[in-house]
Motif scaffolding. Structure first.
Motif, short mmCIF file in Angstrom:
data_model
loop_
_atom_site.label_atom_id
_atom_site.label_comp_id
_atom_site.label_asym_id
_atom_site.label_seq_id
_atom_site.Cartn_x
_atom_site.Cartn_y
_atom_site.Cartn_z
N TYR A 1 0.83 -1.20 0.00
CA TYR A 1 0.00 0.00 0.00
C TYR A 1 0.87 1.25 0.00
N ILE A 2 0.57 2.15 -0.93
CA ILE A 2 1.23 3.45 -1.02
C ILE A 2 0.16 4.51 -1.28
N ARG A 3 0.11 5.53 -0.45
CA ARG A 3 -0.74 6.69 -0.73
C ARG A 3 0.11 7.94 -0.55
N ILE A 4 0.19 8.74 -1.57
CA ILE A 4 1.03 9.92 -1.53
C ILE A 4 0.18 11.15 -1.81
N GLU A 5 0.29 12.13 -0.94
CA GLU A 5 -0.50 13.35 -1.04
C GLU A 5 0.44 14.55 -1.10
N LEU B 1 3.61 -9.49 -0.83
CA LEU B 1 4.62 -9.18 0.19
C LEU B 1 4.30 -9.96 1.46
N SER B 2 5.33 -10.51 2.08
CA SER B 2 5.13 -11.37 3.24
C SER B 2 6.44 -11.48 4.00
N ALA B 3 6.38 -12.07 5.19
CA ALA B 3 7.60 -12.40 5.91
C ALA B 3 8.26 -13.65 5.35
N TYR B 4 7.59 -14.33 4.43
CA TYR B 4 8.14 -15.51 3.76
C TYR B 4 9.03 -15.04 2.61
N CYS B 5 10.28 -15.43 2.60
CA CYS B 5 11.22 -14.99 1.58
C CYS B 5 10.82 -15.49 0.20
N GLY B 6 10.55 -14.55 -0.71
CA GLY B 6 10.11 -14.91 -2.05
C GLY B 6 11.16 -15.66 -2.86
N LEU C 1 -10.19 11.69 -10.13
CA LEU C 1 -9.85 11.53 -11.54
C LEU C 1 -9.81 10.07 -11.94
N LYS C 2 -9.51 9.21 -10.95
CA LYS C 2 -9.48 7.77 -11.19
C LYS C 2 -9.91 7.08 -9.91
N GLY C 3 -10.76 6.06 -10.05
CA GLY C 3 -11.18 5.28 -8.89
C GLY C 3 -11.34 3.83 -9.28
N CYS C 4 -11.53 2.97 -8.28
CA CYS C 4 -11.76 1.55 -8.58
C CYS C 4 -13.07 1.40 -9.35
N LEU C 5 -13.06 0.51 -10.29
CA LEU C 5 -14.26 0.29 -11.09
C LEU C 5 -15.23 -0.66 -10.41
N CYS C 6 -14.77 -1.25 -9.29
CA CYS C 6 -15.62 -2.16 -8.54
C CYS C 6 -15.29 -2.00 -7.06
N ASP C 7 -16.04 -2.67 -6.21
CA ASP C 7 -15.78 -2.55 -4.77
C ASP C 7 -14.45 -3.18 -4.39
N ASP C 8 -14.00 -4.14 -5.17
CA ASP C 8 -12.76 -4.85 -4.87
C ASP C 8 -11.66 -4.38 -5.81
N CYS C 9 -10.66 -3.68 -5.26
CA CYS C 9 -9.52 -3.22 -6.06
C CYS C 9 -8.33 -4.14 -5.89
N SER C 10 -8.55 -5.35 -5.39
CA SER C 10 -7.46 -6.23 -5.02
C SER C 10 -6.73 -6.76 -6.25
N CYS C 11 -5.59 -7.35 -5.97
CA CYS C 11 -4.78 -7.95 -7.03
C CYS C 11 -5.60 -8.97 -7.81
N ASP C 12 -6.45 -9.74 -7.08
CA ASP C 12 -7.24 -10.76 -7.75
C ASP C 12 -8.22 -10.16 -8.76
N ILE D 1 -1.69 3.53 -4.56
CA ILE D 1 -1.31 2.26 -5.18
C ILE D 1 -1.61 1.15 -4.19
N GLN D 2 -2.23 0.06 -4.68
CA GLN D 2 -2.52 -1.08 -3.83
C GLN D 2 -2.23 -2.39 -4.55
N TYR D 3 -1.82 -3.40 -3.79
CA TYR D 3 -1.76 -4.81 -4.18
C TYR D 3 -0.61 -5.18 -5.11
N TYR D 4 -0.34 -4.41 -6.13
CA TYR D 4 0.90 -4.62 -6.87
C TYR D 4 1.46 -3.27 -7.29
N HIS D 5 2.71 -3.26 -7.71
CA HIS D 5 3.53 -2.06 -7.66
C HIS D 5 3.11 -0.92 -8.59
#
Length: 430
Positions: free
Chosen positions: A125-129, A314-319, A158-169, A141-145
């Motif tokens: 998660y990144i939000r810059i103001e 992203l996780s504590a599990y080494c990719g 100017l831009k928003g999620c097109l659905c309730d779920d903005c997740s990577c899936d 920015i959410q879920y992927y880079h």
């Protein structure tokens, strides 16, 4: 394989194998900052940036390319704000005018950038103001880079999620249908013309940065040190050490500010290098034909994506351990082992290395890669002799797919507290 699944696999490769210059988390911050400047129309007079803990963890210690050794969140923001080209996405600071670095340092030292830890559950998660005069803007920015989910200017969306779920899936191709067997069958039969251009870039980009890491000292330089150890007779001149040296050298360079791009996998350059460079070296030392190299790289990358999709971005599990398991499967595939033996090799690697934590992007990523590649060789050789861990031994499931699911549970659920403790240590470390 039906054409629908083939199309989905090709789409997954398009989504996951992308070029990036620099570690993807600081580069994602630079991308967001560059986009903010573009939306605002000026260099912000004040910036507030809100980040998930996993972003903080992966930015804290890694050097930013083309920055003359700068490190950290504020430096990533300043580089993107002053020099970034947002249309280049993860290559946002790949072609900067380094004579303007004094401008970056002046902005960095002006106390205009304020960093905040975001309290939400989204791992990436990144939000810059930012503000300039009476104007304000926000980029999220959410879920992927590069997944910009919201943009506001002066309070207007100017831009928003097109659905309730903005997740990577919701924005990326479904991966639920993937399996080691499907990847194995496709690796044997896929029309090479469909994948060769992508994997040619993987070979070119990732080999170049590995050779750079073998040539010059970066950080701990474990890859170069292993190469020197081979030449001096300290290490054996064998498959294991040559593959581990080659793979870790790329990470040495990338984690310590090398400006060469890499081809990433599952949002990570270290994963992209780990699941490609050992396979490239294996094929070179075994004198395997180019066609086999491409098929082996396809197997390694798709298996890595399959495993990592169960864990999350992203996780504590080494990719790099996911990618090492991909390597174990790929070199088993290239050696003509059966689908059952390939599963053994993957499971042995995961069963051995799944305790390796991710405590941020930095020099030790390279040493973890070296260990993961060594484990991949052990898994492959044991599988070639039909040796394997048995069901119920720790996280080992009834088959390779069950084990991959167990690894996903370990990474997402079991390591949640570990992730929080790691972040707390890194923030409070003195």
């Amino acid at each position: 394989m039906d054409n629908n699944n083939l199309e989905k696999v090709l789409k997954i490769l398009e989504e996951e194998l992308i070029p990036a210059e620099g570690c993807t988390e600081p580069i994602a911050i630079a991308y967001a900052a560059s986009k903010l400047r573009s939306v605002l129309g000026n260099i912000p007079e004040k910036i507030d940036i809100y980040l998930s803990g996993n972003i903080v963890k992966n930015v804290k210690s890694v050097k930013i390319p083309n920055s003359n050794g700068m490190v950290g969140i504020e430096a990533s923001v300043a580089m993107g704000t002053i020099l970034g080209e947002c249309e280049r996405e993860l290559m946002v600071i790949a072609h900067v005018d380094t004579t303007r670095l004094p401008e970056v340092k002046e902005y960095l030292n002006s106390d205009k950038i304020h960093v905040h830890l975001n309290d939400g559950d989204v791992k990436l998660y990144i939000r810059i103001e930012g503000t300039y005069g009476n104007d304000s803007a926000m980029v999220e920015i959410q879920y992927y880079h590069t997944n910009i989910t919201r943009i506001f200017k002066n309070g207007v969306e100017l831009k928003g999620c097109l659905c309730d779920d903005c997740s990577c899936d919701s924005v990326m191709t479904d991966r639920e249908f993937l399996s080691v067997e499907l990847i194995y069958n496709l690796a044997k039969t896929i029309d090479l013309s469909l994948i060769e251009p992508t994997f040619k870039k993987v070979i070119d980009y990732n080999t170049a940065i590995a050779n750079e890491g073998l040539t010059n000292y970066y950080g701990l330089s474990i890859g170069k040190l292993m190469k020197e150890g081979i030449e001096e007779g300290f290490y054996g001149n064998d498959l294991r050490n040559n593959m581990a040296s080659f793979a870790s050298a790329g990470s040495d360079a990338r984690m310590n500010g090398c400006s060469l791009p890499v081809m990433t996998t599952s949002g990570s350059g270290n994963q992209g290098m780990t699941c490609s460079l050992p396979v490239i070296k294996f094929c070179e030392l075994k004198n395997l034909p180019y066609e086999q190299l491409i098929r082996g790289l396809f197997f390694s990358h798709m298996t890595t994506i399959h495993i990592k999709s169960n864990i999350g971005r992203l996780s504590a599990y080494c990719g790099a351990i996911c990618a090492s398991a991909g390597v174990a499967g790929a070199i088993s595939f290239l050696s003509g082992l059966s689908i059952e033996q390939i599963g053994y090799a993957i499971e042995t690697t995961l069963g051995t290395m799944s305790g390796v934590i991710c405590d941020g992007a930095k020099s030790s990523c390279a040493t973890k890669i070296a260990s993961g590649v060594s484990a991949a060789l052990d898994g492959y050789y044991a599988a070639s002799k039909n040796r394997k861990f048995e069901f119920g031994e720790g996280i080992i499931g009834r088959n390779v797919e069950s084990t991959i699911k167990n690894v996903g549970t370990l990474g997402q659920v079991g390591m949640k507290i570990t992730d929080e403790v790691i972040l707390d240590i890194m923030i409070k470390n003195k």
